[in-house]
Design a protein around this motif. Structure first.
Motif, PDB file in Angstrom:
ATOM      1  N   ARG A   1       0.826  -1.210   0.000  1.00 51.60           N
ATOM      2  CA  ARG A   1       0.000   0.000   0.000  1.00 51.60           C
ATOM      3  C   ARG A   1       0.861   1.260   0.000  1.00 51.60           C
ATOM      4  NH1 ARG A   1      -5.348  -0.139   1.537  1.00 51.60           N
ATOM      5  NH2 ARG A   1      -5.108   1.846   2.621  1.00 51.60           N
ATOM      6  N   ARG A   2       1.971   1.236   0.721  1.00 56.26           N
ATOM      7  CA  ARG A   2       2.815   2.425   0.795  1.00 56.26           C
ATOM      8  C   ARG A   2       3.637   2.624  -0.469  1.00 56.26           C
ATOM      9  NH1 ARG A   2       5.182   2.453   7.040  1.00 56.26           N
ATOM     10  NH2 ARG A   2       3.153   2.632   8.080  1.00 56.26           N
ATOM     11  N   ARG A   3       4.008   1.538  -1.140  1.00 54.04           N
ATOM     12  CA  ARG A   3       4.841   1.646  -2.338  1.00 54.04           C
ATOM     13  C   ARG A   3       4.049   1.930  -3.601  1.00 54.04           C
ATOM     14  NH1 ARG A   3       9.857  -1.129  -2.447  1.00 54.04           N
ATOM     15  NH2 ARG A   3       9.356  -2.018  -4.476  1.00 54.04           N
ATOM     16  N   THR A   4       2.744   1.678  -3.577  1.00 57.79           N
ATOM     17  CA  THR A   4       1.954   1.693  -4.794  1.00 57.79           C
ATOM     18  C   THR A   4       1.293   3.048  -5.025  1.00 57.79           C
ATOM     19  OG1 THR A   4       1.471  -0.650  -4.471  1.00 57.79           O
ATOM     20  CG2 THR A   4       0.090   0.548  -6.051  1.00 57.79           C
ATOM     21  N   PRO A   5       1.494   3.672  -6.208  1.00 60.57           N
ATOM     22  CA  PRO A   5       0.753   4.886  -6.548  1.00 60.57           C
ATOM     23  C   PRO A   5      -0.727   4.577  -6.741  1.00 60.57           C
ATOM     24  CG  PRO A   5       2.713   4.613  -7.919  1.00 60.57           C
ATOM     25  CD  PRO A   5       2.490   3.319  -7.200  1.00 60.57           C
ATOM     26  N   SER A   6      -1.496   5.618  -6.998  1.00 61.78           N
ATOM     27  CA  SER A   6      -2.951   5.441  -7.063  1.00 61.78           C
ATOM     28  C   SER A   6      -3.366   4.533  -8.211  1.00 61.78           C
ATOM     29  CB  SER A   6      -3.627   6.813  -7.204  1.00 61.78           C
ATOM     30  OG  SER A   6      -3.141   7.490  -8.349  1.00 61.78           O
TER      31      SER A   6
ATOM     32  N   GLY B   1       7.790   0.478  -7.299  1.00 65.05           N
ATOM     33  CA  GLY B   1       8.728   0.816  -6.244  1.00 65.05           C
ATOM     34  C   GLY B   1      10.144   0.374  -6.564  1.00 65.05           C
ATOM     35  N   ALA B   2      11.096   0.935  -5.816  1.00 68.63           N
ATOM     36  CA  ALA B   2      12.505   0.654  -6.055  1.00 68.63           C
ATOM     37  C   ALA B   2      12.854  -0.771  -5.662  1.00 68.63           C
ATOM     38  CB  ALA B   2      13.376   1.641  -5.270  1.00 68.63           C
ATOM     39  N   ARG B   3      13.706  -1.397  -6.488  1.00 68.18           N
ATOM     40  CA  ARG B   3      14.208  -2.754  -6.192  1.00 68.18           C
ATOM     41  C   ARG B   3      15.541  -2.624  -5.462  1.00 68.18           C
ATOM     42  NH1 ARG B   3       9.238  -3.164  -8.066  1.00 68.18           N
ATOM     43  NH2 ARG B   3       8.751  -5.202  -8.945  1.00 68.18           N
TER      44      ARG B   3
ATOM     45  N   THR C   1      14.130   3.041   2.828  1.00 72.80           N
ATOM     46  CA  THR C   1      13.357   3.484   1.665  1.00 72.80           C
ATOM     47  C   THR C   1      12.480   2.386   1.091  1.00 72.80           C
ATOM     48  OG1 THR C   1      15.169   2.920   0.139  1.00 72.80           O
ATOM     49  CG2 THR C   1      15.159   5.132   1.080  1.00 72.80           C
ATOM     50  N   LEU C   2      12.396   1.254   1.777  1.00 73.96           N
ATOM     51  CA  LEU C   2      11.657   0.119   1.219  1.00 73.96           C
ATOM     52  C   LEU C   2      10.183   0.432   1.026  1.00 73.96           C
ATOM     53  CD1 LEU C   2      11.858  -2.830   0.320  1.00 73.96           C
ATOM     54  CD2 LEU C   2      11.374  -3.509   2.667  1.00 73.96           C
ATOM     55  N   ASP C   3       9.608   1.255   1.911  1.00 73.48           N
ATOM     56  CA  ASP C   3       8.179   1.537   1.807  1.00 73.48           C
ATOM     57  C   ASP C   3       7.891   2.879   1.143  1.00 73.48           C
ATOM     58  OD1 ASP C   3       9.134   3.156   3.794  1.00 73.48           O
ATOM     59  OD2 ASP C   3       7.432   2.879   5.144  1.00 73.48           O
ATOM     60  N   HIS C   4       8.884   3.489   0.490  1.00 76.06           N
ATOM     61  CA  HIS C   4       8.639   4.758  -0.190  1.00 76.06           C
ATOM     62  C   HIS C   4       7.763   4.550  -1.417  1.00 76.06           C
ATOM     63  CE1 HIS C   4      12.168   7.274   1.610  1.00 76.06           C
ATOM     64  NE2 HIS C   4      11.389   6.734   2.527  1.00 76.06           N
ATOM     65  N   ARG C   5       6.830   5.456  -1.596  1.00 78.99           N
ATOM     66  CA  ARG C   5       5.896   5.353  -2.721  1.00 78.99           C
ATOM     67  C   ARG C   5       6.615   5.573  -4.043  1.00 78.99           C
ATOM     68  NH1 ARG C   5       0.421   5.489  -2.543  1.00 78.99           N
ATOM     69  NH2 ARG C   5       0.560   6.186  -0.378  1.00 78.99           N
ATOM     70  N   ALA C   6       6.283   4.767  -5.033  1.00 74.58           N
ATOM     71  CA  ALA C   6       6.868   4.934  -6.364  1.00 74.58           C
ATOM     72  C   ALA C   6       6.446   6.271  -6.950  1.00 74.58           C
ATOM     73  CB  ALA C   6       6.430   3.790  -7.285  1.00 74.58           C
ATOM     74  N   LYS C   7       7.325   6.862  -7.761  1.00 78.19           N
ATOM     75  CA  LYS C   7       7.011   8.162  -8.349  1.00 78.19           C
ATOM     76  C   LYS C   7       5.775   8.094  -9.235  1.00 78.19           C
ATOM     77  CE  LYS C   7      11.614  10.211  -8.294  1.00 78.19           C
ATOM     78  NZ  LYS C   7      12.674  10.826  -9.121  1.00 78.19           N
ATOM     79  N   VAL C   8       5.698   7.040 -10.025  1.00 82.29           N
ATOM     80  CA  VAL C   8       4.553   6.893 -10.916  1.00 82.29           C
ATOM     81  C   VAL C   8       4.459   5.430 -11.331  1.00 82.29           C
ATOM     82  CG1 VAL C   8       5.932   7.451 -12.961  1.00 82.29           C
ATOM     83  CG2 VAL C   8       3.441   7.717 -13.055  1.00 82.29           C
ATOM     84  N   ALA C   9       3.243   4.937 -11.463  1.00 79.18           N
ATOM     85  CA  ALA C   9       3.032   3.557 -11.926  1.00 79.18           C
ATOM     86  C   ALA C   9       2.810   3.579 -13.421  1.00 79.18           C
ATOM     87  CB  ALA C   9       1.821   2.938 -11.233  1.00 79.18           C
TER      88      ALA C   9
END
Length: 478
Positions: A112-117, A183-185, A243-251
């Motif tokens: 939920r935290r890594r995924t954009p809308s 999200g970042a790998r 940074t594991l739970d940082h939201r991706a910039k864009v999906a």
């Protein structure tokens, strides 16, 4: 610290395998095993303290799950080594089973935290892979256990036996959603996934060996579980875990050859199993998988028709991608209380330019304009083409003054140097600019775009080659 923990942890795993040759098998192995489990628990909780308190919950849940595993290992050691009891279910099973919902809750939070809308396509990918692999779990683990249930075993024994593979299946589906999502790998991300993979493979091997009555302490499942502990502890101690739970910039639509191959293999698994056995459940899984694959392909085609990631003419981001970036920056700005600015600019008299120089000439103007914007803005802004002759820039961290100055520089850079079209004479091009800032002109992406468009219309109505905000002119030099 993460590297040292991994090195020492895997050295301990090798030591675990060598204990029987030193005459320390049995109780010695059980005690050694419990110590590695406890060390992994300490590592996860120690790693959780490295992140802000508001971001700790997923790691605390993973630590609680590992703690339950450690308590289960202690209970298992006490019942077998001290009381010589082979009762099933035993108190250790309660703690082992408690780990699964804790791990699932942690993975759901990370997703939920890594995924954009917007990430429906990835959700479908995860469902396809989870159903394909889940079918194998059902056919070879859950199904046989459910079929073998009879009156010779207690209800608690039957329920616990089936609960293990069912819980594994739930963890598998959640882990796949995390693995294929946005999200970042990072290194911590890969270590966490490797830990989950080791756990699932160990549980599967344990289930197969138990069904065949070939499981023995100190075998392959125990080694894999120890590897799981070490990998989880290393993930928690690695610096990238912050940074594991940082939201991706864009999906973005993630359609790679590798992913399509995985989806195709998952969809074909039921047909492969049909060669070995025929069950109605396999047919049901096959129908579900092929339906999801068809929906996924339909989505890919629809996305390709409606949304291009990069504008073909200018190389800037297309409208949909730029608006996704704006959504993300506005969300971050509201959460962290920093400014976000939006600049919209429209080429003045573009129809006249096309009439005089033709459509190719108009394209050259747009291409040169995009090049100037890229050179001017660099990495400070996210640039995109949002209309035939309209461009937009999203500027994180720009307040009202900075935003107006940036818009003024854009207008000056476009006007200062003439545009050349083919071999024809150079001519001047101007732009009208509208600006809007977060908090001052709106608190949502839609409001920012609407206010910037309104300011742009006012700039063009006032005579073009101007910079306007929703409140009026902010820069009029010609």
């Amino acid at each position: 610290m993460s590297a040292w923990f991994a090195v020492l942890g895997f050295a301990a795993v090798i030591g675990f395998l060598l204990l029987p040759y030193a005459g320390l098998g049995g109780d010695g192995q059980n005690f050694y095993y419990t110590g590695i489990s406890a060390a992994a628990t300490w590592a996860v909780f120690a790693g959780a303290r490295r992140v802000r308190q508001s971001r700790r919950l997923p790691w605390l849940l993973l630590g609680a799950g590992q703690f339950c595993y450690t308590i289960g290992d202690v209970a298992y050691y006490i019942s077998h080594a001290i009381y010589d009891s082979d009762a099933f279910p035993a108190p250790a099973d309660l703690f082992y089973l408690l780990q699964y919902p804790l791990v699932c809750a942690a993975l759901v939070l990370l997703v939920r935290r890594r995924t954009p809308s917007w990430d429906t396509a990835t959700l479908l990918d995860a469902a396809i892979l989870a159903i394909g692999l889940g079918m194998l779990w059902w056919v070879y683990l859950i199904g046989p256990m459910a079929t073998d249930v009879d009156g010779s075993e207690s209800l608690a024994s039957n329920v616990v036996s089936i609960a293990y593979p069912v819980m594994d299946l739930i963890v598998l589906a959640t882990a796949i959603r995390l693995a294929v999502g946005s999200g970042a790998r990072s290194t911590a991300f890969r270590l966490l996934l490797a830990s989950l993979l080791a756990m699932l493979v160990a549980d599967m091997v344990y289930g197969l060996q138990t069904a065949a009555d070939t499981y023995r302490d100190g075998g392959v499942p125990d080694v894999l579980w120890l590897c799981e502990y070490v990998l989880l502890g290393a993930a928690a101690l690695h610096p990238s875990m912050r940074t594991l739970d940082h939201r991706a910039k864009v999906a973005l639509p993630n359609v790679t050859v590798g992913r399509l191959i995985m989806l195709a293999v998952a969809a074909l698994l039921p047909l492969v199993v049909l060669y070995e056995r025929y069950t109605p459940s396999v047919l049901l899984f096959g129908v579900c998988l092929f339906t999801l694959v068809i929906v996924r392909m339909w989505m890919v085609l629809g996305i390709q028709q409606r949304l291009a990631i990069v504008d073909e003419l200018t190389g800037l981001k297309a409208r949909g991608v730029l608006l996704s970036h704006l959504d993300l920056e506005v969300e971050r700005g509201r959460r962290q209380r920093y400014d976000v600015g939006v600049i919209l600019l429209d080429v003045d008299q573009f129809r006249l330019i096309v009439q005089i120089h033709g459509q190719p000439g108009g394209h050259e103007v747009l291409t040169e304009l995009s090049d100037r914007l890229v050179r001017l803005c660099g990495d400070a802004a996210v640039l995109g083409r949002v209309g035939d002759n309209m461009f937009a820039a999203v500027l994180p961290g720009y307040d009202g003054t900075d935003l107006v100055q940036a818009a003024g520089r854009v207008r000056e850079v476009v006007e200062k140097k003439k545009f050349a079209v083919g071999d024809q004479e150079e001519f001047r091009v101007t732009v009208s600019v509208g600006v809007a800032g977060l908090f001052r002109d709106g608190t949502s992406p839609t409001e920012l775009i609407e206010h910037a468009e309104m300011a742009l219309r006012r700039a063009k109505s006032a005579g073009r080659n101007r910079v306007y905000s929703p409140d009026g002119p902010v820069e009029q030099r010609r």
